[in-house]
Design a protein around this motif. Structure first.
Motif, mmCIF file in Angstrom:
data_model
loop_
_atom_site.group_PDB
_atom_site.id
_atom_site.type_symbol
_atom_site.label_atom_id
_atom_site.label_comp_id
_atom_site.label_asym_id
_atom_site.label_seq_id
_atom_site.Cartn_x
_atom_site.Cartn_y
_atom_site.Cartn_z
ATOM 1 N N GLU A 6 45.942 27.024 37.386
ATOM 2 C CA GLU A 6 45.819 27.956 38.506
ATOM 3 C C GLU A 6 46.423 27.347 39.772
ATOM 4 N N TRP A 36 40.563 36.622 34.949
ATOM 5 C CA TRP A 36 40.210 35.816 36.119
ATOM 6 C C TRP A 36 38.688 35.869 36.283
ATOM 7 N N TYR A 37 38.085 34.690 36.421
ATOM 8 C CA TYR A 37 36.674 34.541 36.726
ATOM 9 C C TYR A 37 36.564 33.812 38.068
ATOM 10 N N ARG A 38 35.374 33.863 38.622
ATOM 11 C CA ARG A 38 35.110 33.063 39.816
ATOM 12 C C ARG A 38 33.671 32.544 39.781
ATOM 13 N N VAL A 48 35.996 38.559 37.183
ATOM 14 C CA VAL A 48 36.586 39.343 38.270
ATOM 15 C C VAL A 48 37.360 40.530 37.678
ATOM 16 N N ASP A 90 33.735 36.248 49.043
ATOM 17 C CA ASP A 90 34.732 35.982 48.002
ATOM 18 C C ASP A 90 34.984 34.486 47.831
ATOM 19 N N TYR A 94 38.187 29.955 41.601
ATOM 20 C CA TYR A 94 38.720 31.009 40.737
ATOM 21 C C TYR A 94 39.372 30.363 39.518
#
Length: 115
Positions: A6, A36-38, A48, A90, A94
């Motif tokens: 990433e 995509w995760y966070r 996400v 946010d 990520y």
């Protein structure tokens, strides 16, 4: 071996935008769903948004609807997360993810939204 790297994170002011990138290698990228995760401090990792091999996006998390969008480039083995109107909530690391029998993860990229 499967590798996910990433990039694109950083510090941004509320209301700003960032574009995250994930470079993938070691597997037949064009055939797999990428996600995509966070993970924010003290919270569980959350999905996400995902995108399947044909480019169809999964429903995004409610918290990012209308602001974030995932995309992919199969020719370059890349997946992206366009993030707009960023909010302090946010702030998270990520992660790019692919499931090939089990989950593979990148090391993550930090996104910090703060004035």
């Amino acid at each position: 071996q499967v590798q996910l790297v990433e990039s694109g994170g950083g510090l941004v002011q509320p209301g700003g935008s960032l574009r995250l990138s994930c470079s993938a290698s070691g597997f037949a990228f064009e055939f797999y769903t990428l996600n995509w995760y966070r993970q924010a401090p003290g919270k569980e990792r959350e999905l996400v948004q995902g995108i399947d091999a044909t480019g169809i996006r999964t429903n995004p998390a409610d918290s990012v609807k209308g602001r974030f969008a995932i995309s992919r480039n199969n020719a370059e083995n890349m997946v992206y997360l366009e993030m707009n109107n960023l909010k302090p909530e946010d702030t998270a690391v990520y992660y790019c993810n692919v499931r090939i029998g089990w989950d593979f993860w990148g090391e993550g990229t930090q996104v910090t939204v703060s004035s």
